[in-house]
Scaffold this motif. Structure first.
Motif, mmCIF file in Angstrom:
data_model
loop_
_atom_site.group_PDB
_atom_site.id
_atom_site.type_symbol
_atom_site.label_atom_id
_atom_site.label_comp_id
_atom_site.label_asym_id
_atom_site.label_seq_id
_atom_site.Cartn_x
_atom_site.Cartn_y
_atom_site.Cartn_z
ATOM 1 N N VAL A 1 3.737 -38.042 -8.400
ATOM 2 C CA VAL A 1 2.345 -38.255 -8.806
ATOM 3 C C VAL A 1 2.386 -38.636 -10.296
ATOM 4 C CG1 VAL A 1 0.054 -37.209 -9.027
ATOM 5 C CG2 VAL A 1 1.509 -36.598 -7.089
ATOM 6 N N VAL A 2 2.059 -39.887 -10.562
ATOM 7 C CA VAL A 2 2.180 -40.428 -11.925
ATOM 8 C C VAL A 2 0.773 -40.673 -12.455
ATOM 9 C CG1 VAL A 2 3.252 -42.267 -13.305
ATOM 10 C CG2 VAL A 2 4.225 -41.646 -11.082
ATOM 11 N N ASP A 3 0.490 -40.212 -13.678
ATOM 12 C CA ASP A 3 -0.845 -40.496 -14.228
ATOM 13 C C ASP A 3 -0.755 -41.206 -15.572
ATOM 14 O OD1 ASP A 3 -0.828 -38.622 -16.461
ATOM 15 O OD2 ASP A 3 -1.067 -37.016 -14.982
ATOM 16 N N THR A 4 -1.886 -41.688 -16.062
ATOM 17 C CA THR A 4 -1.914 -42.398 -17.344
ATOM 18 C C THR A 4 -2.685 -41.556 -18.360
ATOM 19 O OG1 THR A 4 -3.877 -43.553 -16.555
ATOM 20 C CG2 THR A 4 -1.779 -44.714 -16.305
ATOM 21 N N GLY A 5 -2.533 -40.229 -18.249
ATOM 22 C CA GLY A 5 -3.247 -39.317 -19.140
ATOM 23 C C GLY A 5 -2.498 -39.020 -20.423
ATOM 24 N N PRO A 6 -2.801 -37.883 -21.046
ATOM 25 C CA PRO A 6 -2.229 -37.559 -22.353
ATOM 26 C C PRO A 6 -0.768 -37.129 -22.300
ATOM 27 C CG PRO A 6 -3.599 -35.763 -21.564
ATOM 28 C CD PRO A 6 -3.757 -36.863 -20.584
ATOM 29 N N GLY A 7 -0.248 -36.836 -21.088
ATOM 30 C CA GLY A 7 1.119 -36.315 -20.979
ATOM 31 C C GLY A 7 1.123 -34.822 -21.314
ATOM 32 N N ILE A 8 2.319 -34.231 -21.325
ATOM 33 C CA ILE A 8 2.403 -32.782 -21.577
ATOM 34 C C ILE A 8 3.189 -32.557 -22.859
ATOM 35 C CG2 ILE A 8 3.082 -30.552 -20.586
ATOM 36 C CD1 ILE A 8 3.266 -32.139 -17.861
ATOM 37 N N ASP A 9 2.647 -31.708 -23.700
ATOM 38 C CA ASP A 9 3.315 -31.424 -24.972
ATOM 39 C C ASP A 9 4.724 -30.874 -24.718
ATOM 40 O OD1 ASP A 9 1.858 -30.568 -27.967
ATOM 41 O OD2 ASP A 9 3.978 -30.199 -27.535
ATOM 42 N N GLU A 10 5.704 -31.406 -25.505
ATOM 43 C CA GLU A 10 7.105 -30.991 -25.316
ATOM 44 C C GLU A 10 7.305 -29.487 -25.457
ATOM 45 O OE1 GLU A 10 10.410 -32.475 -27.671
ATOM 46 O OE2 GLU A 10 9.852 -34.451 -26.888
ATOM 47 N N THR A 11 6.496 -28.857 -26.312
ATOM 48 C CA THR A 11 6.680 -27.428 -26.574
ATOM 49 C C THR A 11 6.248 -26.555 -25.390
ATOM 50 O OG1 THR A 11 4.528 -27.404 -27.613
ATOM 51 C CG2 THR A 11 6.433 -27.585 -29.095
ATOM 52 N N VAL A 12 5.435 -27.122 -24.496
ATOM 53 C CA VAL A 12 4.966 -26.284 -23.378
ATOM 54 C C VAL A 12 5.434 -26.787 -22.009
ATOM 55 C CG1 VAL A 12 2.905 -25.496 -24.618
ATOM 56 C CG2 VAL A 12 2.736 -27.483 -23.109
ATOM 57 N N ILE A 13 6.171 -27.911 -22.007
ATOM 58 C CA ILE A 13 6.514 -28.501 -20.704
ATOM 59 C C ILE A 13 7.303 -27.529 -19.806
ATOM 60 C CG2 ILE A 13 8.657 -29.705 -21.378
ATOM 61 C CD1 ILE A 13 7.347 -32.102 -19.640
ATOM 62 N N ASP A 14 8.089 -26.632 -20.452
ATOM 63 C CA ASP A 14 8.854 -25.671 -19.638
ATOM 64 C C ASP A 14 7.991 -24.533 -19.103
ATOM 65 O OD1 ASP A 14 11.137 -27.074 -19.995
ATOM 66 O OD2 ASP A 14 11.743 -25.971 -21.798
ATOM 67 N N GLN A 15 6.766 -24.435 -19.612
ATOM 68 C CA GLN A 15 5.930 -23.299 -19.181
ATOM 69 C C GLN A 15 4.875 -23.676 -18.144
ATOM 70 O OE1 GLN A 15 4.241 -21.374 -22.707
ATOM 71 N NE2 GLN A 15 5.886 -22.379 -23.829
ATOM 72 N N VAL A 16 4.702 -24.985 -17.890
ATOM 73 C CA VAL A 16 3.573 -25.361 -17.041
ATOM 74 C C VAL A 16 3.628 -24.756 -15.636
ATOM 75 C CG1 VAL A 16 2.873 -27.476 -18.239
ATOM 76 C CG2 VAL A 16 4.591 -27.595 -16.427
ATOM 77 N N PHE A 17 4.857 -24.391 -15.174
ATOM 78 C CA PHE A 17 4.958 -23.806 -13.831
ATOM 79 C C PHE A 17 4.826 -22.281 -13.852
ATOM 80 C CE2 PHE A 17 7.126 -27.881 -13.340
ATOM 81 C CZ PHE A 17 6.445 -28.381 -12.241
ATOM 82 N N ASP A 18 4.695 -21.701 -15.082
ATOM 83 C CA ASP A 18 4.568 -20.235 -15.164
ATOM 84 C C ASP A 18 3.186 -19.802 -14.691
ATOM 85 O OD1 ASP A 18 7.018 -20.284 -16.266
ATOM 86 O OD2 ASP A 18 6.399 -19.796 -18.313
ATOM 87 N N GLN A 19 3.153 -18.592 -14.100
ATOM 88 C CA GLN A 19 1.861 -18.062 -13.648
ATOM 89 C C GLN A 19 0.955 -17.889 -14.867
ATOM 90 O OE1 GLN A 19 2.215 -14.438 -11.469
ATOM 91 N NE2 GLN A 19 3.070 -15.452 -9.688
ATOM 92 N N PHE A 20 -0.297 -18.180 -14.722
ATOM 93 C CA PHE A 20 -1.351 -18.014 -15.735
ATOM 94 C C PHE A 20 -1.186 -18.893 -16.974
ATOM 95 C CE2 PHE A 20 -0.856 -13.808 -13.588
ATOM 96 C CZ PHE A 20 -1.930 -13.981 -12.732
ATOM 97 N N PHE A 21 -0.263 -19.872 -16.931
ATOM 98 C CA PHE A 21 -0.199 -20.776 -18.079
ATOM 99 C C PHE A 21 -1.258 -21.861 -17.894
ATOM 100 C CE2 PHE A 21 0.851 -24.707 -20.124
ATOM 101 C CZ PHE A 21 1.045 -24.282 -21.432
ATOM 102 N N THR A 22 -2.144 -21.960 -18.881
ATOM 103 C CA THR A 22 -3.173 -22.994 -18.802
ATOM 104 C C THR A 22 -3.576 -23.433 -20.197
ATOM 105 O OG1 THR A 22 -5.359 -23.553 -17.935
ATOM 106 C CG2 THR A 22 -5.080 -21.292 -18.674
ATOM 107 N N THR A 23 -3.954 -24.688 -20.337
ATOM 108 C CA THR A 23 -4.459 -25.153 -21.633
ATOM 109 C C THR A 23 -5.936 -25.518 -21.479
ATOM 110 O OG1 THR A 23 -3.723 -27.379 -21.061
ATOM 111 C CG2 THR A 23 -2.241 -26.092 -22.463
ATOM 112 N N LYS A 24 -6.473 -25.212 -20.268
ATOM 113 C CA LYS A 24 -7.873 -25.591 -20.007
ATOM 114 C C LYS A 24 -8.785 -24.404 -20.287
ATOM 115 C CE LYS A 24 -6.162 -28.449 -16.316
ATOM 116 N NZ LYS A 24 -5.919 -28.486 -14.880
ATOM 117 N N ALA A 25 -9.968 -24.694 -20.815
ATOM 118 C CA ALA A 25 -10.921 -23.623 -21.125
ATOM 119 C C ALA A 25 -11.269 -22.830 -19.869
ATOM 120 C CB ALA A 25 -12.173 -24.232 -21.740
ATOM 121 N N GLU A 26 -11.395 -23.528 -18.748
ATOM 122 C CA GLU A 26 -11.792 -22.871 -17.496
ATOM 123 C C GLU A 26 -10.604 -22.671 -16.560
ATOM 124 O OE1 GLU A 26 -15.706 -23.116 -16.376
ATOM 125 O OE2 GLU A 26 -15.387 -22.472 -18.447
#
Ligand code: ADP
Length: 429
Positions: free
Chosen positions: A351-376
Protein backbone atom coordinates in the motif's frame (compact mmCIF):
# COMPACT_ATOMS: atom_id res chain seq x y z
CA UNK A 1 83.28 -97.95 52.82
CA UNK A 2 79.96 -98.70 54.49
CA UNK A 3 80.10 -95.53 56.56
CA UNK A 4 81.02 -93.55 53.43
CA UNK A 5 77.92 -94.82 51.67
CA UNK A 6 75.83 -94.06 54.70
CA UNK A 7 77.33 -90.60 54.90
CA UNK A 8 76.60 -89.96 51.23
CA UNK A 9 73.04 -91.25 51.73
CA UNK A 10 72.55 -88.90 54.63
CA UNK A 11 73.89 -85.94 52.62
CA UNK A 12 71.56 -86.81 49.73
CA UNK A 13 68.64 -87.11 52.07
CA UNK A 14 69.52 -83.77 53.74
CA UNK A 15 69.81 -82.15 50.28
CA UNK A 16 66.45 -83.53 49.23
CA UNK A 17 64.82 -82.34 52.42
CA UNK A 18 66.38 -78.90 52.07
CA UNK A 19 65.13 -78.70 48.49
CA UNK A 20 61.66 -79.74 49.54
CA UNK A 21 61.74 -77.16 52.33
CA UNK A 22 62.86 -74.42 49.97
CA UNK A 23 60.12 -75.40 47.52
CA UNK A 24 57.60 -75.35 50.33
CA UNK A 25 58.72 -71.93 51.55
CA UNK A 26 58.67 -70.69 47.97
CA UNK A 27 55.18 -72.05 47.52
CA UNK A 28 54.05 -70.52 50.80
CA UNK A 29 55.52 -67.19 49.76
CA UNK A 30 53.69 -67.32 46.39
CA UNK A 31 50.51 -68.26 48.18
CA UNK A 32 50.93 -65.37 50.56
CA UNK A 33 51.62 -63.06 47.65
CA UNK A 34 48.54 -64.33 45.85
CA UNK A 35 46.49 -63.85 49.01
CA UNK A 36 47.82 -60.33 49.36
CA UNK A 37 46.92 -59.64 45.74
CA UNK A 38 43.42 -61.06 46.23
CA UNK A 39 43.00 -58.96 49.37
CA UNK A 40 44.24 -55.89 47.53
CA UNK A 41 41.77 -56.61 44.69
CA UNK A 42 38.99 -57.19 47.19
CA UNK A 43 39.80 -53.93 48.91
CA UNK A 44 39.88 -52.24 45.54
CA UNK A 45 36.50 -53.73 44.62
CA UNK A 46 35.05 -52.72 47.93
CA UNK A 47 36.31 -49.18 47.32
CA UNK A 48 34.73 -49.19 43.87
CA UNK A 49 31.50 -50.57 45.28
CA UNK A 50 31.52 -47.96 48.04
CA UNK A 51 32.12 -45.24 45.50
CA UNK A 52 29.34 -46.63 43.27
CA UNK A 53 26.96 -46.75 46.21
CA UNK A 54 27.95 -43.24 47.21
CA UNK A 55 27.37 -42.01 43.65
CA UNK A 56 24.03 -43.76 43.41
CA UNK A 57 22.98 -42.32 46.76
CA UNK A 58 24.04 -38.85 45.67
CA UNK A 59 22.17 -39.19 42.35
CA UNK A 60 19.06 -40.48 44.08
CA UNK A 61 19.14 -37.61 46.57
CA UNK A 62 19.46 -35.11 43.74
CA UNK A 63 16.65 -36.72 41.72
CA UNK A 64 14.38 -37.11 44.73
CA UNK A 65 14.81 -33.51 45.82
CA UNK A 66 14.49 -32.24 42.23
CA UNK A 67 11.41 -29.95 42.03
CA UNK A 68 10.64 -31.10 38.45
CA UNK A 69 9.30 -34.54 37.61
CA UNK A 70 12.10 -36.96 36.65
CA UNK A 71 11.05 -40.32 35.28
CA UNK A 72 12.39 -43.39 33.53
CA UNK A 73 10.19 -45.12 30.98
CA UNK A 74 10.45 -48.33 28.97
CA UNK A 75 9.78 -48.47 25.23
CA UNK A 76 6.19 -49.65 25.74
CA UNK A 77 5.45 -46.66 27.96
CA UNK A 78 5.82 -48.47 31.30
CA UNK A 79 6.99 -46.12 34.05
CA UNK A 80 10.12 -47.66 35.56
CA UNK A 81 10.97 -44.95 38.07
CA UNK A 82 9.60 -41.58 39.06
CA UNK A 83 10.62 -39.08 41.73
CA UNK A 84 8.31 -37.54 44.39
CA UNK A 85 7.78 -34.39 42.27
CA UNK A 86 6.59 -36.69 39.47
CA UNK A 87 4.17 -38.44 41.82
CA UNK A 88 2.73 -35.06 42.81
CA UNK A 89 2.47 -34.00 39.16
CA UNK A 90 0.27 -36.97 38.23
CA UNK A 91 -1.64 -36.85 41.56
CA UNK A 92 -0.33 -40.27 42.64
CA UNK A 93 -0.59 -41.06 46.36
CA UNK A 94 2.25 -43.58 46.32
CA UNK A 95 4.83 -44.92 43.86
CA UNK A 96 2.73 -48.05 43.15
CA UNK A 97 -0.02 -45.86 41.70
CA UNK A 98 2.15 -45.15 38.68
CA UNK A 99 5.34 -47.27 38.68
CA UNK A 100 4.84 -50.36 36.54
CA UNK A 101 1.81 -48.75 34.87
CA UNK A 102 1.66 -47.26 31.37
CA UNK A 103 2.30 -43.52 31.14
CA UNK A 104 -0.67 -43.32 28.74
CA UNK A 105 -2.95 -43.65 31.80
CA UNK A 106 -2.18 -39.99 32.46
CA UNK A 107 -1.94 -38.69 28.87
CA UNK A 108 -5.10 -37.13 27.35
CA UNK A 109 -6.38 -39.50 24.61
CA UNK A 110 -5.98 -36.92 21.84
CA UNK A 111 -2.28 -36.51 22.75
CA UNK A 112 -1.33 -40.19 22.95
CA UNK A 113 -0.33 -40.19 19.25
CA UNK A 114 2.01 -37.21 19.69
CA UNK A 115 3.43 -38.78 22.85
CA UNK A 116 4.13 -42.08 21.09
CA UNK A 117 5.77 -40.36 18.13
CA UNK A 118 8.18 -38.57 20.46
CA UNK A 119 8.89 -41.72 22.45
CA UNK A 120 9.76 -43.52 19.22
CA UNK A 121 12.21 -40.72 18.39
CA UNK A 122 13.90 -41.06 21.78
CA UNK A 123 14.17 -44.85 21.47
CA UNK A 124 15.70 -44.28 18.02
CA UNK A 125 18.43 -42.33 19.82
CA UNK A 126 17.28 -38.71 19.54
CA UNK A 127 16.54 -36.15 22.23
CA UNK A 128 13.01 -34.70 22.11
CA UNK A 129 11.02 -31.86 23.63
CA UNK A 130 7.24 -32.15 23.49
CA UNK A 131 4.10 -30.68 24.97
CA UNK A 132 0.98 -32.64 25.79
CA UNK A 133 -2.22 -32.47 27.75
CA UNK A 134 -2.38 -34.72 30.75
CA UNK A 135 -5.33 -36.01 32.76
CA UNK A 136 -3.96 -36.80 36.21
CA UNK A 137 -4.95 -39.84 38.28
CA UNK A 138 -7.47 -37.59 40.05
CA UNK A 139 -8.90 -36.45 36.71
CA UNK A 140 -7.35 -32.98 36.67
CA UNK A 141 -6.29 -31.51 33.31
CA UNK A 142 -2.74 -30.21 33.14
CA UNK A 143 -0.43 -29.13 30.36
CA UNK A 144 3.04 -30.63 30.50
CA UNK A 145 6.32 -30.15 28.70
CA UNK A 146 8.84 -33.00 28.63
CA UNK A 147 12.54 -32.90 27.75
CA UNK A 148 13.46 -36.50 27.01
CA UNK A 149 16.79 -38.20 26.27
CA UNK A 150 17.69 -41.83 25.57
CA UNK A 151 19.50 -43.88 28.25
CA UNK A 152 21.96 -46.43 26.82
CA UNK A 153 23.42 -49.63 28.29
CA UNK A 154 27.06 -50.85 28.05
CA UNK A 155 26.40 -52.05 24.48
CA UNK A 156 25.19 -48.59 23.61
CA UNK A 157 21.61 -49.77 23.15
CA UNK A 158 18.78 -47.51 24.30
CA UNK A 159 17.00 -49.25 27.17
CA UNK A 160 14.98 -46.41 28.67
CA UNK A 161 13.76 -42.87 28.25
CA UNK A 162 14.84 -40.31 30.83
CA UNK A 163 12.30 -37.53 30.92
CA UNK A 164 12.13 -34.29 32.84
CA UNK A 165 8.59 -32.96 32.82
CA UNK A 166 7.24 -29.67 34.06
CA UNK A 167 3.77 -28.28 34.53
CA UNK A 168 3.14 -25.52 31.94
CA UNK A 169 -0.61 -25.17 32.62
CA UNK A 170 -0.36 -21.57 33.80
CA UNK A 171 1.82 -20.60 30.86
CA UNK A 172 -0.65 -22.22 28.44
CA UNK A 173 -3.54 -20.49 30.14
CA UNK A 174 -1.82 -17.11 29.85
CA UNK A 175 -1.08 -17.83 26.18
CA UNK A 176 -4.73 -18.72 25.56
CA UNK A 177 -5.90 -15.60 27.40
CA UNK A 178 -3.52 -13.50 25.28
CA UNK A 179 -4.87 -15.05 22.10
CA UNK A 180 -8.48 -14.46 23.18
CA UNK A 181 -7.62 -10.91 24.16
CA UNK A 182 -6.01 -10.34 20.75
CA UNK A 183 -9.10 -11.72 18.95
CA UNK A 184 -11.36 -9.52 21.05
CA UNK A 185 -9.14 -6.48 20.46
CA UNK A 186 -9.19 -7.12 16.72
CA UNK A 187 -12.98 -7.35 16.84
CA UNK A 188 -13.29 -4.08 18.76
CA UNK A 189 -10.98 -2.44 16.25
CA UNK A 190 -13.14 -3.80 13.42
CA UNK A 191 -16.23 -2.46 15.16
CA UNK A 192 -14.73 1.02 15.33
CA UNK A 193 -13.60 0.71 11.71
CA UNK A 194 -17.11 -0.35 10.83
CA UNK A 195 -18.55 2.63 12.71
CA UNK A 196 -16.38 4.95 10.70
CA UNK A 197 -17.23 3.15 7.50
CA UNK A 198 -20.96 3.20 8.17
CA UNK A 199 -21.41 6.06 5.73
CA UNK A 200 -19.57 4.07 3.09
CA UNK A 201 -21.76 1.07 3.82
CA UNK A 202 -24.93 3.11 3.60
CA UNK A 203 -23.69 4.50 0.32
CA UNK A 204 -22.98 1.03 -1.01
CA UNK A 205 -26.39 -0.26 0.04
CA UNK A 206 -28.05 2.73 -1.54
CA UNK A 207 -27.27 1.56 -5.05
CA UNK A 208 -29.07 -1.83 -5.01
CA UNK A 209 -31.93 -0.38 -2.92
CA UNK A 210 -32.46 2.44 -5.41
CA UNK A 211 -32.33 -0.06 -8.27
CA UNK A 212 -34.91 -2.29 -6.55
CA UNK A 213 -37.23 0.69 -6.02
CA UNK A 214 -36.84 1.71 -9.69
CA UNK A 215 -37.56 -1.74 -11.10
CA UNK A 216 -40.50 -2.29 -8.75
CA UNK A 217 -41.98 1.12 -9.61
CA UNK A 218 -41.56 0.32 -13.33
CA UNK A 219 -43.45 -2.95 -12.88
CA UNK A 220 -46.29 -1.24 -10.97
CA UNK A 221 -46.56 1.46 -13.64
CA UNK A 222 -46.79 -1.10 -16.40
CA UNK A 223 -49.31 -3.20 -14.46
CA UNK A 224 -51.48 -0.10 -13.94
CA UNK A 225 -51.73 0.47 -17.68
CA UNK A 226 -53.17 -3.04 -17.87
CA UNK A 227 -51.40 -3.63 -21.16
CA UNK A 228 -48.49 -5.69 -19.94
CA UNK A 229 -48.19 -9.37 -20.53
CA UNK A 230 -47.02 -11.22 -17.38
CA UNK A 231 -44.00 -12.59 -19.26
CA UNK A 232 -42.72 -9.04 -19.81
CA UNK A 233 -42.43 -8.56 -16.05
CA UNK A 234 -40.08 -11.49 -15.58
CA UNK A 235 -36.94 -9.61 -16.57
CA UNK A 236 -37.45 -6.53 -14.32
CA UNK A 237 -38.51 -8.79 -11.42
CA UNK A 238 -35.39 -10.89 -11.90
CA UNK A 239 -33.40 -7.67 -11.72
CA UNK A 240 -35.17 -6.87 -8.41
CA UNK A 241 -34.14 -10.26 -7.03
CA UNK A 242 -30.54 -9.81 -8.14
CA UNK A 243 -30.25 -6.37 -6.56
CA UNK A 244 -31.84 -7.62 -3.33
CA UNK A 245 -29.31 -10.44 -3.26
CA UNK A 246 -26.50 -7.93 -3.77
CA UNK A 247 -27.78 -5.85 -0.84
CA UNK A 248 -27.97 -9.02 1.25
CA UNK A 249 -24.40 -9.85 0.27
CA UNK A 250 -23.20 -6.42 1.38
CA UNK A 251 -24.96 -6.82 4.73
CA UNK A 252 -23.61 -10.34 5.21
CA UNK A 253 -20.13 -9.09 4.54
CA UNK A 254 -20.55 -6.24 7.03
CA UNK A 255 -21.81 -8.68 9.66
CA UNK A 256 -18.88 -11.03 9.04
CA UNK A 257 -16.52 -8.12 9.41
CA UNK A 258 -17.59 -7.40 12.97
CA UNK A 259 -18.30 -10.97 14.00
CA UNK A 260 -16.66 -12.35 17.09
CA UNK A 261 -15.07 -15.61 16.18
CA UNK A 262 -11.90 -17.60 15.86
CA UNK A 263 -9.97 -17.27 12.59
CA UNK A 264 -11.73 -19.05 9.72
CA UNK A 265 -9.07 -20.19 7.28
CA UNK A 266 -9.70 -20.88 3.63
CA UNK A 267 -8.02 -20.58 0.24
CA UNK A 268 -8.33 -16.87 -0.47
CA UNK A 269 -7.93 -14.88 -3.68
CA UNK A 270 -6.02 -11.86 -2.41
CA UNK A 271 -7.08 -9.69 -5.37
CA UNK A 272 -10.68 -10.29 -4.40
CA UNK A 273 -9.93 -9.17 -0.83
CA UNK A 274 -8.27 -5.97 -2.11
CA UNK A 275 -11.29 -5.18 -4.32
CA UNK A 276 -13.63 -5.68 -1.40
CA UNK A 277 -11.58 -3.29 0.80
CA UNK A 278 -11.67 -0.67 -1.94
CA UNK A 279 -15.45 -0.95 -2.07
CA UNK A 280 -15.70 -0.45 1.68
CA UNK A 281 -13.33 2.49 1.85
CA UNK A 282 -14.36 4.14 -1.43
CA UNK A 283 -16.62 6.68 0.20
CA UNK A 284 -14.07 7.75 2.81
CA UNK A 285 -11.37 8.05 0.13
CA UNK A 286 -13.62 10.14 -2.08
CA UNK A 287 -14.51 12.40 0.84
CA UNK A 288 -10.83 13.14 1.31
CA UNK A 289 -10.25 13.56 -2.42
CA UNK A 290 -8.03 10.51 -2.58
CA UNK A 291 -7.65 8.42 -5.71
CA UNK A 292 -7.13 4.69 -5.18
CA UNK A 293 -5.43 2.75 -7.98
CA UNK A 294 -5.00 -1.00 -8.14
CA UNK A 295 -2.19 -3.00 -9.69
CA UNK A 296 -3.23 -6.59 -9.14
CA UNK A 297 -1.07 -9.43 -10.43
CA UNK A 298 -3.12 -11.79 -12.59
CA UNK A 299 -2.95 -15.61 -12.17
CA UNK A 300 -1.38 -15.66 -8.77
CA UNK A 301 -1.63 -18.48 -6.27
CA UNK A 302 -4.23 -18.31 -3.53
CA UNK A 303 -3.27 -17.69 0.08
CA UNK A 304 -4.30 -19.72 3.10
CA UNK A 305 -5.94 -17.08 5.27
CA UNK A 306 -8.92 -15.69 7.14
CA UNK A 307 -10.17 -13.29 4.47
CA UNK A 308 -11.87 -10.96 6.97
CA UNK A 309 -8.66 -10.58 8.95
CA UNK A 310 -6.58 -9.87 5.86
CA UNK A 311 -9.26 -7.40 4.79
CA UNK A 312 -8.87 -5.72 8.17
CA UNK A 313 -5.10 -5.34 7.62
CA UNK A 314 -5.51 -3.77 4.16
CA UNK A 315 -8.34 -1.62 5.48
CA UNK A 316 -6.12 -0.27 8.29
CA UNK A 317 -3.33 0.53 5.84
CA UNK A 318 -5.67 2.29 3.39
CA UNK A 319 -7.39 4.30 6.11
CA UNK A 320 -4.05 5.31 7.64
CA UNK A 321 -2.89 6.48 4.20
CA UNK A 322 -6.11 8.47 3.63
CA UNK A 323 -5.81 10.06 7.08
CA UNK A 324 -2.08 10.85 6.75
CA UNK A 325 -2.62 12.64 3.44
CA UNK A 326 -5.73 14.50 4.65
CA UNK A 327 -4.09 15.55 7.93
CA UNK A 328 -1.11 17.16 6.18
CA UNK A 329 -3.25 18.55 3.37
CA UNK A 330 -1.11 16.75 0.80
CA UNK A 331 -1.62 18.22 -2.66
CA UNK A 332 -1.35 14.84 -4.38
CA UNK A 333 -3.54 12.27 -2.69
CA UNK A 334 -3.00 8.91 -4.29
CA UNK A 335 -2.96 5.38 -2.97
CA UNK A 336 -1.62 2.51 -4.99
CA UNK A 337 -2.43 -1.04 -3.86
CA UNK A 338 -0.33 -3.74 -5.49
CA UNK A 339 -0.28 -7.49 -5.18
CA UNK A 340 3.05 -9.04 -6.12
CA UNK A 341 3.74 -12.79 -6.17
CA UNK A 342 7.15 -13.72 -4.77
CA UNK A 343 8.05 -17.05 -6.28
CA UNK A 344 5.70 -19.97 -5.67
CA UNK A 345 5.21 -19.61 -1.96
CA UNK A 346 4.65 -15.93 -1.08
CA UNK A 347 2.47 -13.04 -2.08
CA UNK A 348 3.22 -9.47 -1.10
CA UNK A 349 0.61 -6.75 -0.72
CA UNK A 350 1.85 -3.17 -0.98
CA UNK A 351 0.00 0.00 0.00
CA UNK A 352 1.85 3.06 -1.31
CA UNK A 353 0.72 6.61 -0.57
CA UNK A 354 1.81 10.13 -1.55
CA UNK A 355 1.49 11.54 1.97
CA UNK A 356 4.02 13.02 4.39
CA UNK A 357 5.85 9.71 5.00
CA UNK A 358 6.94 8.56 8.46
CA UNK A 359 9.52 10.35 10.55
CA UNK A 360 12.76 8.32 10.77
CA UNK A 361 12.83 8.67 14.55
CA UNK A 362 9.50 6.89 14.99
CA UNK A 363 9.41 4.46 12.07
CA UNK A 364 10.46 1.58 14.36
CA UNK A 365 7.62 2.33 16.76
CA UNK A 366 4.64 2.53 14.41
CA UNK A 367 3.79 -1.15 15.01
CA UNK A 368 3.93 -0.76 18.82
CA UNK A 369 0.67 -0.92 20.74
CA UNK A 370 -0.74 2.55 21.55
CA UNK A 371 1.78 4.39 19.38
CA UNK A 372 -0.03 7.22 17.64
CA UNK A 373 0.74 10.69 16.36
CA UNK A 374 -2.94 11.50 15.79
CA UNK A 375 -4.94 13.65 18.20
CA UNK A 376 -7.80 11.14 18.08
CA UNK A 377 -5.64 8.06 17.46
CA UNK A 378 -5.63 4.89 19.54
CA UNK A 379 -2.44 3.41 18.13
CA UNK A 380 -3.81 -0.12 17.76
CA UNK A 381 -4.39 -0.41 13.99
CA UNK A 382 -0.84 -1.31 12.99
CA UNK A 383 -0.18 -3.42 16.07
CA UNK A 384 -3.27 -5.53 15.34
CA UNK A 385 -2.31 -5.68 11.67
CA UNK A 386 1.11 -7.01 12.59
CA UNK A 387 -0.24 -9.75 14.83
CA UNK A 388 -2.74 -10.78 12.14
CA UNK A 389 -0.02 -10.97 9.48
CA UNK A 390 2.35 -12.86 11.81
CA UNK A 391 -0.35 -15.32 12.83
CA UNK A 392 -0.68 -16.05 9.09
CA UNK A 393 3.06 -16.78 8.89
CA UNK A 394 3.97 -13.53 7.13
CA UNK A 395 5.65 -10.25 8.04
CA UNK A 396 4.83 -6.58 7.69
CA UNK A 397 7.12 -3.57 7.36
CA UNK A 398 6.93 0.18 6.86
CA UNK A 399 9.14 2.33 4.66
CA UNK A 400 9.27 6.07 4.22
CA UNK A 401 10.29 7.75 0.97
CA UNK A 402 10.60 11.40 0.05
CA UNK A 403 7.13 11.31 -1.46
CA UNK A 404 5.18 9.21 1.06
CA UNK A 405 4.97 5.95 2.97
CA UNK A 406 4.87 2.34 1.80
CA UNK A 407 3.52 -0.55 3.87
CA UNK A 408 4.24 -4.09 2.69
CA UNK A 409 3.13 -7.39 4.06
CA UNK A 410 3.56 -10.96 2.93
CA UNK A 411 1.24 -13.96 3.10
CA UNK A 412 2.00 -17.60 2.41
CA UNK A 413 0.74 -18.83 -0.93
CA UNK A 414 -0.73 -22.30 -1.30
CA UNK A 415 1.73 -24.38 -3.32
CA UNK A 416 0.36 -25.25 -6.76
CA UNK A 417 0.52 -29.01 -6.13
CA UNK A 418 -1.71 -28.71 -3.11
CA UNK A 419 -4.23 -26.31 -4.55
CA UNK A 420 -6.25 -29.14 -6.03
CA UNK A 421 -6.50 -30.69 -2.59
CA UNK A 422 -6.97 -27.80 -0.20
CA UNK A 423 -8.46 -30.03 2.50
CA UNK A 424 -5.11 -31.75 2.77
CA UNK A 425 -3.39 -28.41 3.10
CA UNK A 426 -5.67 -27.45 5.93
CA UNK A 427 -4.57 -30.54 7.83
CA UNK A 428 -0.95 -29.54 7.51
CA UNK A 429 -1.29 -25.88 8.32
P1 ADP B 1 -3.64 5.19 14.81
O1 ADP B 1 -4.14 5.23 13.40
O2 ADP B 1 -4.71 5.09 15.83
O3 ADP B 1 -2.66 6.28 15.12
P2 ADP B 1 -2.02 2.98 13.91
O4 ADP B 1 -1.39 1.87 14.70
O5 ADP B 1 -2.87 2.61 12.78
O6 ADP B 1 -2.81 3.83 14.99
O7 ADP B 1 -0.86 3.93 13.39
C1 ADP B 1 0.19 4.33 14.25
C2 ADP B 1 0.90 5.56 13.71
O8 ADP B 1 1.66 5.20 12.53
C3 ADP B 1 0.02 6.69 13.25
O9 ADP B 1 -0.42 7.50 14.32
C4 ADP B 1 0.95 7.43 12.29
O10 ADP B 1 1.84 8.27 13.02
C5 ADP B 1 1.79 6.34 11.69
N1 ADP B 1 1.33 5.98 10.32
C6 ADP B 1 0.60 4.90 9.99
N2 ADP B 1 0.37 4.89 8.66
C7 ADP B 1 0.94 5.99 8.14
C8 ADP B 1 1.07 6.52 6.81
N3 ADP B 1 0.53 5.91 5.74
N4 ADP B 1 1.77 7.68 6.66
C9 ADP B 1 2.33 8.29 7.72
N5 ADP B 1 2.25 7.82 8.99
C10 ADP B 1 1.58 6.69 9.21
Amino acid sequence: MGSEVMWLGLVALGGGLALALISLVYLLLRLHEAELRVRAKEAEHEGVLDRLQENEYRLRTIIESEPECVKLQAADGTVLEINPAGLRLVDAECAEDIIGKRIYDVVAPEYIGIYQENMARVFAGEAAVYEFKSITLKGRTRWMETHAVPLRDARSEVYALLGITRDITEHKWAEEQGRRHQTELARVARLSTMGEMATGLAHELNQPLAAIANFARGCIRRLRTGEVAPVELIEPLEEVCEQAERAGEIMRHARDFVRKSEPRMSAVDINQVVRSVVKFTEHEARQHETVVTLQLAPHQPRVWADSIMVEQVICNLVRNAVEAMAERHSLRREILIRTVPHGEDKIEVEVVDTGPGIDETVIDQVFDQFFTTKAEGVGMGLSISRSIVESHGGNIRAESRAGGATFRFTLQAIPVVLRKDERRYSLHS
